[in-house]
Every structure is written in structure tokens, then in C-alpha cells.
Design a protein around this motif. Structure first.
Motif, PDB file in Angstrom:
ATOM      1  N   MET A 245       0.543  -0.717  -0.152  1.00  0.00           N
ATOM      2  CA  MET A 245      -0.446   0.075   0.017  1.00  0.00           C
ATOM      3  C   MET A 245       0.614   1.013   0.579  1.00  0.00           C
ATOM      4  N   GLY A 246       1.902   1.233   0.289  1.00  0.00           N
ATOM      5  CA  GLY A 246       2.968   1.894  -0.439  1.00  0.00           C
ATOM      6  C   GLY A 246       4.431   1.807  -0.735  1.00  0.00           C
ATOM      7  N   ASN A 247       5.510   2.387  -0.474  1.00  0.00           N
ATOM      8  CA  ASN A 247       6.537   2.465  -1.188  1.00  0.00           C
ATOM      9  C   ASN A 247       7.160   2.696   0.226  1.00  0.00           C
ATOM     10  N   ARG A 248       7.956   1.297   0.054  1.00  0.00           N
ATOM     11  CA  ARG A 248       9.248   1.341   1.764  1.00  0.00           C
ATOM     12  C   ARG A 248       8.430   1.063   2.614  1.00  0.00           C
ATOM     13  N   LEU A 249       7.566   1.145   3.125  1.00  0.00           N
ATOM     14  CA  LEU A 249       7.025   1.220   4.287  1.00  0.00           C
ATOM     15  C   LEU A 249       7.423   0.280   5.990  1.00  0.00           C
ATOM     16  N   GLY A 250       8.466  -1.199   4.927  1.00  0.00           N
ATOM     17  CA  GLY A 250       9.189  -1.213   6.051  1.00  0.00           C
ATOM     18  C   GLY A 250       8.289  -2.253   6.712  1.00  0.00           C
ATOM     19  N   GLY A 251       8.933  -2.566   8.116  1.00  0.00           N
ATOM     20  CA  GLY A 251       8.238  -3.685   9.136  1.00  0.00           C
ATOM     21  C   GLY A 251       7.371  -2.945   9.859  1.00  0.00           C
ATOM     22  N   GLU A 252       6.413  -2.061  10.017  1.00  0.00           N
ATOM     23  CA  GLU A 252       6.018  -1.636  11.423  1.00  0.00           C
ATOM     24  C   GLU A 252       4.572  -2.224  10.448  1.00  0.00           C
ATOM     25  N   HIS A 253       3.766  -2.766  12.074  1.00  0.00           N
ATOM     26  CA  HIS A 253       2.969  -3.760  11.902  1.00  0.00           C
ATOM     27  C   HIS A 253       1.719  -3.441  11.253  1.00  0.00           C
TER      28      HIS A 253
ATOM     29  N   GLY B 260      12.282  -6.116  -5.722  1.00  0.00           N
ATOM     30  CA  GLY B 260      11.819  -4.334  -4.520  1.00  0.00           C
ATOM     31  C   GLY B 260      12.530  -3.685  -4.783  1.00  0.00           C
ATOM     32  N   VAL B 261      12.279  -2.634  -5.569  1.00  0.00           N
ATOM     33  CA  VAL B 261      13.466  -1.392  -5.726  1.00  0.00           C
ATOM     34  C   VAL B 261      13.521  -0.669  -4.650  1.00  0.00           C
ATOM     35  N   PHE B 262      14.673  -0.908  -4.015  1.00  0.00           N
ATOM     36  CA  PHE B 262      15.313   0.713  -3.614  1.00  0.00           C
ATOM     37  C   PHE B 262      15.170  -0.294  -2.029  1.00  0.00           C
ATOM     38  N   THR B 263      15.267  -1.511  -2.269  1.00  0.00           N
ATOM     39  CA  THR B 263      15.181  -2.261  -1.039  1.00  0.00           C
ATOM     40  C   THR B 263      15.943  -3.742  -1.653  1.00  0.00           C
ATOM     41  N   ASP B 264      16.464  -3.987  -2.613  1.00  0.00           N
ATOM     42  CA  ASP B 264      16.731  -5.145  -3.036  1.00  0.00           C
ATOM     43  C   ASP B 264      17.891  -5.261  -4.064  1.00  0.00           C
ATOM     44  N   PRO B 265      19.276  -4.538  -3.510  1.00  0.00           N
ATOM     45  CA  PRO B 265      20.309  -4.048  -4.988  1.00  0.00           C
ATOM     46  C   PRO B 265      20.248  -5.469  -5.624  1.00  0.00           C
ATOM     47  N   ALA B 266      20.966  -5.527  -6.894  1.00  0.00           N
ATOM     48  CA  ALA B 266      21.019  -6.906  -8.079  1.00  0.00           C
ATOM     49  C   ALA B 266      22.349  -6.219  -9.075  1.00  0.00           C
TER      50      ALA B 266
ATOM     51  N   LYS C 219      24.941  -3.333 -19.159  1.00  0.00           N
ATOM     52  CA  LYS C 219      25.047  -3.160 -17.604  1.00  0.00           C
ATOM     53  C   LYS C 219      26.021  -3.415 -16.204  1.00  0.00           C
ATOM     54  N   THR C 220      25.684  -3.327 -15.462  1.00  0.00           N
ATOM     55  CA  THR C 220      25.587  -3.047 -14.710  1.00  0.00           C
ATOM     56  C   THR C 220      27.349  -3.432 -13.679  1.00  0.00           C
ATOM     57  N   ASP C 221      27.886  -3.301 -13.143  1.00  0.00           N
ATOM     58  CA  ASP C 221      29.653  -3.618 -12.869  1.00  0.00           C
ATOM     59  C   ASP C 221      28.624  -4.110 -10.968  1.00  0.00           C
ATOM     60  N   LEU C 222      28.108  -3.473 -10.998  1.00  0.00           N
ATOM     61  CA  LEU C 222      28.158  -3.391  -9.472  1.00  0.00           C
ATOM     62  C   LEU C 222      26.254  -3.363  -9.295  1.00  0.00           C
ATOM     63  N   PRO C 223      26.042  -4.416  -7.687  1.00  0.00           N
ATOM     64  CA  PRO C 223      24.740  -4.470  -7.523  1.00  0.00           C
ATOM     65  C   PRO C 223      24.011  -2.752  -7.569  1.00  0.00           C
ATOM     66  N   VAL C 224      22.567  -2.575  -7.945  1.00  0.00           N
ATOM     67  CA  VAL C 224      22.198  -1.004  -8.295  1.00  0.00           C
ATOM     68  C   VAL C 224      20.361  -1.566  -7.854  1.00  0.00           C
ATOM     69  N   GLN C 225      20.090  -0.513  -6.889  1.00  0.00           N
ATOM     70  CA  GLN C 225      18.739  -0.903  -6.349  1.00  0.00           C
ATOM     71  C   GLN C 225      17.195  -0.899  -7.263  1.00  0.00           C
TER      72      GLN C 225
ATOM     73  N   GLY D 265      21.477   4.040   0.726  1.00  0.00           N
ATOM     74  CA  GLY D 265      19.755   3.993   0.346  1.00  0.00           C
ATOM     75  C   GLY D 265      19.034   4.498   1.795  1.00  0.00           C
ATOM     76  N   ALA D 266      18.174   4.730   1.751  1.00  0.00           N
ATOM     77  CA  ALA D 266      17.168   4.830   3.088  1.00  0.00           C
ATOM     78  C   ALA D 266      16.763   3.665   3.288  1.00  0.00           C
ATOM     79  N   GLU D 267      16.410   2.827   4.455  1.00  0.00           N
ATOM     80  CA  GLU D 267      16.320   1.677   5.161  1.00  0.00           C
ATOM     81  C   GLU D 267      14.613   1.583   5.215  1.00  0.00           C
ATOM     82  N   SER D 268      13.627   2.957   5.620  1.00  0.00           N
ATOM     83  CA  SER D 268      12.268   2.740   5.352  1.00  0.00           C
ATOM     84  C   SER D 268      11.954   4.723   4.988  1.00  0.00           C
ATOM     85  N   TYR D 269      10.593   4.549   4.060  1.00  0.00           N
ATOM     86  CA  TYR D 269      10.040   6.029   4.301  1.00  0.00           C
ATOM     87  C   TYR D 269      10.503   6.196   5.324  1.00  0.00           C
ATOM     88  N   ARG D 270      10.434   6.282   6.586  1.00  0.00           N
ATOM     89  CA  ARG D 270      11.299   7.377   7.562  1.00  0.00           C
ATOM     90  C   ARG D 270      12.282   7.997   7.706  1.00  0.00           C
ATOM     91  N   ASP D 271      13.868   7.417   7.007  1.00  0.00           N
ATOM     92  CA  ASP D 271      14.671   7.348   6.827  1.00  0.00           C
ATOM     93  C   ASP D 271      14.671   8.266   5.650  1.00  0.00           C
TER      94      ASP D 271
END
Length: 899
Positions: free
Chosen positions: A273-281, A441-447, A482-488, A653-659
Motif C-alpha cells: 500500500m506504499g513504497n518502503r513501508l518497512g516492518g512496522e506492523h 523490490g526497488v530501493f530495498t534489494d540491490p542486484a 550491464k551494471t558492474d555492481l549491484p544497484v537498487q 539508500g534509506a532503510e524505510s520511508y522514515r529515513d
């Protein structure tokens, strides 16, 4: 949210000003030379004419009404129909969840109470009507009767947020309402708890209960646009037998709009229901066109009290992606993405994927990881994807559980027509920048990424990554990146481009600027308006909104020479690369593409790829001609801001929307830093004066001033229907101000490099969290490694006092000073009093004291510790190089304070 990096916001009657003054308005198409401060900067930058009009208020003027409508609300282009695909395989458990309706099992209740964390539901009288079982379990019920709801926030910040969003007055403590119908969906012990209230009765299904459930399914599809049955499916298939799964309550209160109250053990991120809402229950979401949004989001009360938050549940990690994309007929997109993933939790069957709903999945297959020389043994997987305009959250369902640690390949094929929009004359807008390919997952799972594009000959792609191959196949241009390093996240720009590039030996970065020589439709439409009369019998708009020739308003924009202004963008890019490398350390990626896009006032930064708003390619005279003189400072800084995101957002990167402030606030501060090094301290000071003006304003639509809407830690949720401007003001400008305050506390005027300690701190942060997501707590730890003795205000070696006030709090002090400078022998003495007002008793500040030796020449003589509402006497001997004019406090705006 990183999806909206930095956009110029306009108000009728004025304009938001994002930074310091621009170049000398008397210079025309000349070369402006910068005075470098401790850095060897690029010494040229094109400056264009812009002359102010007499009688207009500084900082902006109203846009002509028709131009405002064109710039901000140009009609959306009609999309063509998506080609129909044969239906992908369906999962029977999911089909049963979507088909479940009340089956006649009824439990009458009176006074039953269900409590889930901060939510309390009291069912005074009525009955529950259970949905038909799915996989042998009851996972839902409809309540008809009289009930009451209460939400008791777990934190003060969430209480304030809830009070603002709901429009509650003074003394607000809890949100409550009454209801006469409610729908529950659950994979916990709710059915058993209801069954304890009274024996289950079997009847014919109640038509009223069925109708109530159908109404909520319609709201789910059209208002919430979130697939709640998919969330239930995850618990049922990924963890069979689970009795502590998700709990969802949907109701329409007597006073509140339709709302969802949910407790999700996997974290709110799982509800999509939103971007990077994280683990808040615990989350409370209102679905309403005017008042809608996330009103409450927090860790469970027990976790808040323990000060221990749980991370969001993650089922898989993407190791690498191969994204194959074909642009058909310049606009339609067909693709196939292969995700090489590793399973993180045992028993994985249901795997959600992010994908634009208008991209329709035709097929999904998977295979165990194979040896490089062997063809994978592909098998079909079931696909979940509802209608494109509805709750179209996508997922795949594997035929059997996957073991933790297993590595598999997942290949998804899709097609659609809303990723690209034709902006005219081979200018295109990339609309879906985060979901144009299936991802975990964008911005949460670099590849790592391999990106293959096939586009009509004559157009080209500028992509994230490094170009490794370019060829022509028939009438298609093919490029491989190609990316040489993982990106988000991966992204691209598309169209016809001219390229200007330069290698910078100091930063080691290759900067390239891509501009489109064509004239986009937005410029044609603005020119049509400028050449037509707004009033008069022979010209203007008719009743149908059609333009007719008449008396011209004035000169049109004419042909926009974006190639000429590319030199200015290149200089800004090179200067920013040098400043940021000096202050934050080197980038691991050594090439950055700055690309023109046709969205008028929207800038964005992807890894190694920057989208510059079209307004930045208009010269000052052209912006003034259409009433956008207020955008000058935005244009002066937007390139710096977007390039800074290569460090803050993509490297760290920021861990969640709060950051989010660790990205947006840091990028805004970085832009100010570049302004200082290219235009001097005066322009740097103007940045902070503008920031204070924006923070302490109450723009149209805000019920409160921006600074009072909430703390930085509320992140994207600061933007509510009662504070629509607060996110930009607080996260961007107050977030930047926090870094400015830290920098000034660490500043050592007597050192060879006054910024040395601050630079060391920022480089430490970038090095420690490079390639990772950082939280505010992580950044605080870095600050504590480098704090000065004066910053240890509470003597415990921590910066809690600073972060609690400025990141997690909303207080802003006001200072009153009565100081005199008196001669005393061969020196002087500063005497008087300084008061700190408008704050709580434990509010702390290190207030800088200055001597003004000449106009604009200030020397800092000390830092005055202030605690709470207090008046402090000052008696300080000083020995300046010459007679001072007066004593000042906070002369450089080192502390965010009210005038």
C-alpha cells in the motif's frame, strides 16, 4: 519517495523557491567564472539573460492562468488498448479466496471485543457471517449490527499525525467511531475467538451479508486497489497451519471514510500500500479521494516500549536480472525478464512481484539454477494479476514449496502501452520508472542487471549501467547495458539525443549530457497560448476550450536550443562531481549520464542516470516569459540535487520511508554545498534563508505551517490532505538543515581545512553504508564517532539530544539577544543576555556568538550552551583584529530558529 526526486512546486500567486540567487541578471550568454573555495572547479558556465520586471514581488509572480493550466495540468494522452493475452495459469487456492462469500454460518454476538495491538473493535450487538472455508480454514467474516472502533496511538508522533490527518481539535488522544457493517479477513485465530462468543449456527446465506461483502470487494478493487486475497494467500501457502498471520478489518464509520485497520506480522510492506513501508506492523489506511492516505503506521506497542523494531519479512533476494525490452511502434513495450533469485524463507510458494498493472503478464516459468552451459528445465508457474484498473498486485505461485537457500530462475513475459508517452518530435516520457520490469523490490534489494533494448531505428536508449554492445538488426537499434555492481533499480531514457561529454580527472567521473533537438508538444502548446489573446472578440478560448488567433500576448518561447544549454548542465555536473567526491568520497560507478526529459518540472536520479526537467533547458528569459521566474533558483540547484543522489539514494539508500531525509535532505544539503563552492557563501546563506521561509510558511491547502506538520521521521507521510506541502518542506529543507547544523557545529575556523571533521564524518558514512540501506539510527552512530567535545552536550557520548529534537521532534527555538561590545584596554568585552524561547525545558542548543567586523564579515567567537526556556548572561573577553561593529548570535543560521 525516490520516485519524485525534486520537483518545482508552483502556487497561484507566488512560487516555491528552492535555493539561492542565480547568476548576475545583467549578464547575457556570457561565461561566468566561479571563485573556487578550497577546490579546483570548472571555470565556465553559460549564463542567460533574465531581467526582473518592475512592480513584481521578489521570489515569484502569478502564472498567467492559461499558462498555469498548460504547464501543470496538460491533458493526459489517451492510451491505446493493451493487446489481449491468453490467461496465465491460475492457482486453485487463490481462485477459492476470490470466490469466497458468506456461506450461511452465523455467530450472533453481544458485547464481543476483539483487540489487535492499538485497534479495539467492540461488537455491541449483531452477528458475524463467515465466508466459505478456503484450504480447510475460515479466513473471513462479515459483521452486521452495531459496533464501535477505537485506535489508541502507540507514540506521540503518531498521535500528532492522526490528529492532523483526522482534523481532530485540541486534546485529541484516540480515534473512535461507530459502524454497522465490517469485513474481517484473517489468517490468525480470529475465527476461533469469535466462535467462543456463541455457538455457530448454520442457515441459508444472508443476502445482506453477501451484498455487504460485494460492496467491500468493489471498494477493494476501485478505492484501495490492493489485493487483500493475495496477502491471505501468502500466509496460507507459504506457512501452512499458521495461526498468527495477517489481520485485516475493513469498515465505513459514521464519521470516518472507508478505512482499513491492519496488523501484519510481515510488516506493512507486505500489504503493498506504499513504497518502503518497512516492518512496522500496525497500519490504518483511509480510502477517500480528498482525505485518503496512511493515517497511522507504527510498530506494535510492545515493540515501541521495548525500543526494538522487527524488520520486514522478505521471501527472496534477486541476485541478478536480465531485462529484455522491445519498444514497438515507438510507444508499446513488450518484455521478458529473467530473475535469478535466492529463497530467504523456507517453504516459499507465493512470491509477490512489482510490475505496472498496465503491463499484462502472458506467461511465467521457473527452473532450478542450472550450470552455465545447460538450458534451464523450465516449468510453468501460476500467475496472480487482476484487472489493470483494479487491485492488480502481481505474484507468481510455485507448484511446490521452495527450500530456504534454493537458487532458481524466474522468467516473466509481459506487454503493455503505458510505460512510454509520446511528448512530440521524438521526445518521450518514461512514465513507469520503478515498475517497467518485474522486480522483487526497488530501493530495498540491490542486484546486478543486464539490460537489452530493441527500439525503432532512429531512436536510442540511455540506460542505467555501462553500454557493452550496440548494433542494428533490420529496422531496430539494439543496445546491451550491464551494471558492474549491484544497484537498487534500473531505468532508461528514450528518444533522439545529442551527446556532450567530458572526463573529469579530479573526480574520475565521465559526465555526459544528452539533449533532444526536437520540440516537445508542451512547448508548442505554450507557444500557441503566448501567441493568442486571453481576452477579446477575435481571439482566446471559446466555450469548448479551443484556441483562436487574436492579439498576441507577447513573444513566444520560440525554438528552445537545448544543445546550447547542455554546456551549462555539463559544467554543473562536473562541478558537483568534484565537490561531492571531495566531501563524500569517490563513487564506485565512474560514468553519469544527464538526460533531458520532456516532463516540465520533474527531476529524478537513477543509478548513473539522471532525468533533468525540461524547464532546466529554458533560459531565464524564456522562463520569465511564461511566468516562471520563481523557478530560477530551482533550476540553478536541480542538477546539483540530482547528481548528489548518486551518493545519497544510490550509493547509500534509506532503510524505510522514515529515513527518506537521508536521501532527499542529504541531496538538498549537497546542492547547497555545491552552491557555496560555485557561487560563494552569500548564495549558501540564501539557501538557508529560503529554507526557513518555506518551513515557517503556511501555504494554501495547509492547515498548519509546514514545520508543525510533523517531524522529519514521519517521512513521506507528512504529505496529508491537511498538509500537502509538508513533505517537501520538512524532509528536503529541514533534513538539509540538520546537516547544515552538524557541519557548523564541527566547523573549525582555525584549522587549515575548517570542514575536515565534517568531511571525515560524511566519508565514513558513505564508506560504511555504501551499497546498503541506512537508518537514521545508523547515521547517528556515525555522527557520534566524530562529534566534538562541545557536541557531547549531555556528557554520555551520544547525540540523542540533537536527533530527538531535530529529526524526531518538531520544536524550533526563538532567540532574543541584548549584547553590547565594550572596549577594555587592549581588547574588548561582550556583555549582555541571550534568551531561548518557545521550547521545552530539556531543549538544548549550542548557540554561536559572532563579532561583526564589517558588513558581511563575521568572526565566530564561541558557542553558548542553552537549555530549555532560559536567559543566559554573557560576559566574554575578545581580542579581534580590529574594532568590531557589534555582537551577533546565529549569524550564519547555524541553528534553525524563528526570527
Amino acid at each position: 519517495m525516490r520516485s519524485s526526486r525534486s520537483s518545482f512546486c508552483l502556487e497561484v500567486g507566488g512560487g516555491a523557491d528552492a535555493g539561492g540567487p542565480g547568476p548576475d541578471p545583467n549578464e547575457c550568454d556570457s561565461l561566468q567564472y566561479f571563485q573556487g573555495h578550497s577546490l579546483d572547479l570548472v571555470k565556465w558556465r553559460i549564463v542567460n539573460c533574465r531581467r526582473s520586471e518592475p512592480g513584481k514581488r521578489a521570489g515569484g509572480r502569478p502564472l498567467p492562468l492559461l499558462v498555469l493550466a498548460l504547464v501543470l495540468a496538460l491533458p493526459a494522452r489517451q492510451a491505446t488498448a493493451v493487446d489481449a493475452f491468453p490467461g496465465a495459469a491460475a492457482d486453485p487456492t487463490y481462485a477459492a479466496l476470490r470466490a469466497a462469500r458468506p456461506d450461511g454460518r452465523v455467530v450472533p454476538v453481544k458485547g464481543l471485543v476483539l483487540e489487535r495491538d492499538v485497534f479495539r473493535f467492540q461488537f455491541d450487538s449483531g452477528a458475524f457471517h463467515f465466508l466459505a472455508p478456503v484450504a480447510g480454514r475460515t479466513v473471513g467474516a462479515v459483521f452486521l449490527g452495531q459496533g464501535r472502533f477505537r485506535l489508541s496511538p502507540a507514540t506521540e508522533a503518531e498521535r500528532r499525525q492522526l490528529a492532523l490527518a483526522s482534523g481532530a481539535g485540541q486534546g485529541f488522544e484516540v480515534l473512535d467511531d461507530a459502524f454497522d457493517e465490517l469485513v474481517l479477513l484473517f489468517v490468525d485465530d480470529t475465527a476461533q475467538e469469535i466462535g467462543l462468543a456463541a455457538p455457530v449456527e448454520s442457515r441459508a446465506p444472508d443476502p445482506a451479508a453477501v451484498q455487504a461483502y460485494e460492496r467491500w470487494l468493489k471498494r477493494q478493487r476501485q478505492d484501495f486497489t490492493t489485493n487483500f486475497q493475495l496477502r491471505l494467500l501468502q500466509d496460507l501457502l507459504n506457512t501452512p497451519g499458521l495461526t498468527s498471520g495477517v489481520f485485516l478489518a475493513l469498515f465505513d464509520g459514521k464519521r470516518l471514510p472507508p478505512a482499513l485497520a491492519a496488523v501484519d506480522p510481515n510488516g506493512a510492506e507486505g500489504l503493498n500500500m506504499g513504497n518502503r513501508l518497512g516492518g512496522e506492523h500496525s497500519i490504518f489506511v483511509v480510502a477517500d479521494q480528498n482525505r485518503g492516505g496512511i493515517w497511522y503506521l507504527c510498530n506494535r506497542r510492545a515493540e515501541v516500549e521495548r525500543k526494538r523494531a522487527a524488520p520486514a519479512k522478505r521471501w527472496a533476494h534477486a541476485i541478478d536480472y536480465k531485462v529484455e525490452t522491445t519498444v514497438q511502434g515507438n510507444m508499446d513495450l513488450a518484455g521478458a525478464t529473467t530473475i535469478h533469485l535466492q529463497v530467504l524463507s523456507p517453504g516459499l510458494r507465493v512470491l509477490p512481484i512489482n510490475l505496472l498493472p498496465k503491463l499484462r503478464i502472458s506467461q511465467a516459468v521457473f527452473a532450478p539454477e542450472a550450470a552455465p552451459a545447460r538450458e534451464p528445465a523450465w516449468r510453468a508457474v501460476a500467475v496472480v494479476q487482476e484487472g489493470a484498473q483494479e487491485d492488480a498486485d502481481a505474484a507468481v505461485v510455485f507448484p511446490e514449496p521452495l527450500a530456504k537457500g534454493a537458487k532458481v530462475l524466474l522468467r516473466v513475459s509481459y506487454k503493455g502501452d503505458e510505460v512510454l508517452a509520446d511528448a512530440g518530435d521524438r521526445n518521450y516520457v518514461v512514465r513507469a520508472r520503478e515498475s517497467w520490469y518485474p522486480n522483487l523490490g526497488v530501493f530495498t534489494d540491490p542486484a546486478l542487471f543486464e539490460l537489452v533494448y530493441r527500439v525503432p531505428e532512429g531512436n536510442e536508449i540511455v540506460s542505467v549501467g555501462r553500454l557493452v554492445e550496440a548494433r542494428t538488426e533490420g529496422r531496430q537499434a539494439v543496445s546491451v547495458w550491464k551494471t558492474d555492481l549491484p544497484v537498487q533499480v534500473a531505468g532508461f531514457n528514450y528518444g533522439r539525443f545529442k551527446k556532450l561529454e567530458k572526463h573529469d580527472s579530479l573526480s574520475g567521473i565521465d559526465v555526459a549530457v544528452y539533449t533532444n533537438p526536437g520540440l516537445p508538444d508542451v512547448v508548442r502548446e505554450i507557444n500557441a497560448v503566448l501567441s493568442s489573446s486571453l481576452r477579446g472578440e477575435t481571439g482566446g478560448l471559446d466555450a469548448d476550450g479551443e484556441l483562436h488567433p487574436g492579439t498576441p500576448i507577447g513573444p513566444t518561447l520560440g525554438r528552445v536550443n537545448t544543445s546550447r544549454l547542455a554546456e551549462s548542465a555539463l559544467a554543473d555536473g562536473l562541478n558537483a562531481a568534484r565537490v561531492f567526491t571531495t566531501y563524500f568520497g569517490p563513487l564506485p560507478v565512474k560514468q553519469v549520464a544527464i538526460t533531458q526529459q520532456s516532463q516540465f518540472s520533474f527531476g529524478q536520479s537513477w543509478p548513473s542516470l539522471i532525468f533533468m526537467p525540461y524547464i532546466s533547458f529554458l533560459d531565464g528569459t524564456q522562463r520569465q516569459r511564461i511566468g516562471l521566474a520563481a523557478a530560477n533558483s530551482f533550476v540553478d540547484q536541480v542538477g546539483f540535487h540530482e547528481l548528489a543522489h548518486q551518493w545519497w539514494g544510490h550509493l547509500v539508500g534509506a532503510e524505510s520511508y522514515r529515513d527518506a531525509w537521508l536521501e532527499e535532505g542529504f541531496a538538498e544539503f549537497s546542492a547547497a554545498l555545491a552552491v557555496q563552492h560555485t557561487r560563494g557563501w552569500g548564495a549558501y546563506g540564501q539557501v538557508w534563508r529560503n529554507a526557513r521561509r518555506i518551513l515557517f510558511s503556511k501555504p494554501p491547502g495547509n492547515a498548519v505551517e509546514n514545520a508543525e506538520a510533523g517531524p522529519i521521521s514521519q517521512g513521506t507521510r507528512l504529505a496529508t490532505h491537511r498538509s500537502p506541502w509538508a513533505f517537501d518542506a520538512v524532509v528536503y529543507f529541514k533534513g538539509a538543515y540538520v546537516l547544515h547544523m552538524l557541519r557548523m557545529m564541527m566547523w573549525d575556523a582555525g584549522a587549515a581545512l575548517p570542514d575536515a571533521r565534517f568531511i571525515e564524518m560524511m566519508k565514513d558514512f558513505a564508506l560504511t553504508y555504501g551499497g546498503k540501506e541506512a537508518s537514521t539510527a545508523d547515521f547517528q552512530k556515525i555522527v557520534e564517532r566524530h562529534m566534538t567535545p562541545a557536541m557531547n552536550a549531555t556528557g554520555n557520548g551520544r547525540m540523542d539530544w540533537f536527533f530527538e529534537q531535530w529529526v524526531y521532534g518538531t520544536e524550533v527555538p526563538h532567540y532574543v539577544a541584548n549584547l553590547e561590545v565594550q572596549p577594555e584596554g587592549d581588547h574588548f568585552r561582550v556583555r549582555g543576555k541571550v534568551s531561548q524561547e518557545g521550547v521545552s525545558d530539556d531543549f538544548r542548543a549550542l548557540l554561536p556568538l559572532y563579532l561583526e567586523l564589517a558588513k558581511g564579515e563575521n568572526v565566530r567567537i564561541g558557542m553558548l550552551p542553552m537549555v530549555g526556556k532560559a536567559t543566559v548572561a554573557v560576559d566574554l573577553p575578545v581580542k579581534p583584529p580590529r574594532k568590531p561593529r557589534r555582537a551577533l548570535i546565529n549569524a550564519g543560521g547555524e541553528i534553525l530558529a524563528r526570527d
